[in-house]
Design an enzyme around this catalytic site. Structure first.
Site, PDB file in Angstrom:
ATOM      1  N   GLY A 139       7.124   2.247  -4.706  1.00 29.39           N
ATOM      2  CA  GLY A 139       8.495   2.734  -4.900  1.00 29.39           C
ATOM      3  C   GLY A 139       8.940   2.841  -6.335  1.00 29.39           C
TER       4      GLY A 139
ATOM      5  N   HIS B 208       0.827  -1.209   0.000  1.00 30.10           N
ATOM      6  CA  HIS B 208       0.000   0.000   0.000  1.00 30.10           C
ATOM      7  C   HIS B 208       0.865   1.264   0.000  1.00 30.10           C
ATOM      8  CE1 HIS B 208      -4.430   0.539   0.355  1.00 30.10           C
ATOM      9  NE2 HIS B 208      -4.098   1.803   0.543  1.00 30.10           N
TER      10      HIS B 208
END
Length: 403
Positions: free
Chosen positions: A326, A293
């Site tokens: 990321g 998440h």
């Protein structure tokens, strides 16, 4: 204001994106300048000490490339077929609640940009507009996010609405059943819609473009999919109600029930443990998304790229494995694919792009990823996504000084 009333990007905006928005990190800085602090931190922040948030990005540095340029790669092909969709690139837009806080008509603008780029868009359960509004754009490559709610009837209702609106796949998100503690939002006193204190109001002089765009939108901002006829639909009431709707008691039995109701591809989002990935295959799931998440839920959870190899091994090629968390460069996407992912989702990068350029910004960030993936493939000496295997990577225990 409807998206159709927003003019296309003019030459000034297009020139600014070309000059300044040279990368996702550059877009992040532009968004930080453009947005009120509380709004920017809502998109940028993570849970608690933000360890997982930082690690999501940093862990990509554990892998270095091993190029073979003499293999030759004069033309590179990023296309793939996934869940019945033909995509021109292995990057899709992931679900993000309240995107309409960053630009008016955000969701419909973003799905249109994704469609024009030849990729897919996943609608958030917490979109400002309804899932039907997003479908009305005519963009074919759409996925829909759902949750297991305490009211199982509402889970079924959203699922049936997604089917009627022609969504290609359903994305069941697993890791938001208890809301993460997001310290930045608490420090900022962030509310939905945002309330600005005296210091925020004084600082707003530098955020006038956002304020002018959003001024008329904020009072009517809501969660489109949660509105009910005859019930209060203001966003504050709906946000309070939503907080208690998610069910932490969900089990695999709920997944099985959703599998019976939904006839199309069903994807589990928030899978980090190999055993859960293997169980997903055994229970007839069509895909899994390796995700924490975006570091916004359980701090100190493993990073997505670190969890990916274990999930890929457990799945053993039986269903597609996707990844989010990321992803900031095309090289991150290439590394994920080399470790066994089929494609990646982006979330924060598209919100930052949206904040500075609306639909043009989203189109721009997708092209940034496309260009960076193409360049990396060419320099590695590969011509197709199928050639991105672990052999193009070398694990590195730590990053040394740059040459």
């Amino acid at each position: 204001m409807s998206p159709s009333n927003h003019p296309p990007a003019g030459p000034v905006l297009a020139d600014r994106l070309r000059r300044e928005a040279i990368s996702v990190p550059a877009l992040r800085l532009m968004a930080r300048r453009a947005l009120p602090r509380a709004v920017f931190d809502f998109s940028d922040g993570g849970a608690e000490d933000e360890y997982t948030l930082r690690r999501n990005e940093a862990a990509f540095g554990r892998y270095a490339f091993l190029p073979r340029p003499l293999d030759g790669a004069p033309v590179r092909d990023q296309s793939l077929r996934l869940f019945g969709m033909d995509l021109s690139m292995p990057v899709m837009i992931g679900p993000t609640g309240l995107a309409g806080l960053f630009w008016p008509g955000a969701e419909t603008l973003a799905v249109r940009a994704a469609n024009n780029a030849g990729t897919a868009y996943c609608a958030s359960h917490g979109s400002v507009c309804t899932l039907e509004d997003i479908a009305a754009t005519g963009a074919p490559n759409r996925l829909m996010q759902v949750f297991v709610y305490r009211d199982r009837g509402f889970t079924r209702e959203l699922t049936e609405r997604a089917a009627q609106a022609g969504y290609k796949a359903l994305v069941l998100t697993l890791d938001n059943q208890l809301h993460g503690k997001r310290d930045r939002d608490l420090r900022n006193g962030f509310t939905i819609p945002p309330r600005f204190g005296l210091a925020d109001t004084l600082a707003m002089a530098t955020k006038l473009p956002w304020l002018l765009r959003m001024g008329r939108e904020l009072p009517t901002l809501t969660f489109g999919n949660y509105r009910r006829e005859g019930q209060p639909s203001d966003i504050r009431t709906l946000a309070a109600r939503m907080h208690d709707m998610f069910d932490p008691a969900m089990t695999w039995a709920d997944v099985d029930e959703l599998r019976r109701v939904w006839k199309g591809p069903l994807i589990l989002k928030g899978v980090l443990h190999p055993a859960e990935a293997a169980e997903a295959v055994a229970r007839g799931m069509d895909g899994v998304i390796v995700s924490n998440h975006g570091g916004r839920q359980l701090d100190h959870a493993v990073s997505s790229i670190e969890a990916l190899p274990g999930v890929v091994h457990a799945v053993d090629g039986r269903i597609p494995v996707l990844l989010d968390g990321g992803v900031r460069r095309g090289t991150d996407v290439v590394k994920a694919l080399a470790l066994g992912a089929t494609a990646c989702f982006i979330a924060r990068p598209y919100l930052w792009a949206l904040s500075v350029g609306g639909e043009a910004g989203v189109a721009h960030v997708l092209e940034l990823f496309r260009d960076e993936i193409d360049r990396a493939m060419g320099l590695l000496g590969v011509t197709s996504l199928r050639q991105l295997t672990p052999e193009v990577l070398a694990p590195v225990p730590s990053l040394g000084a740059a040459a």
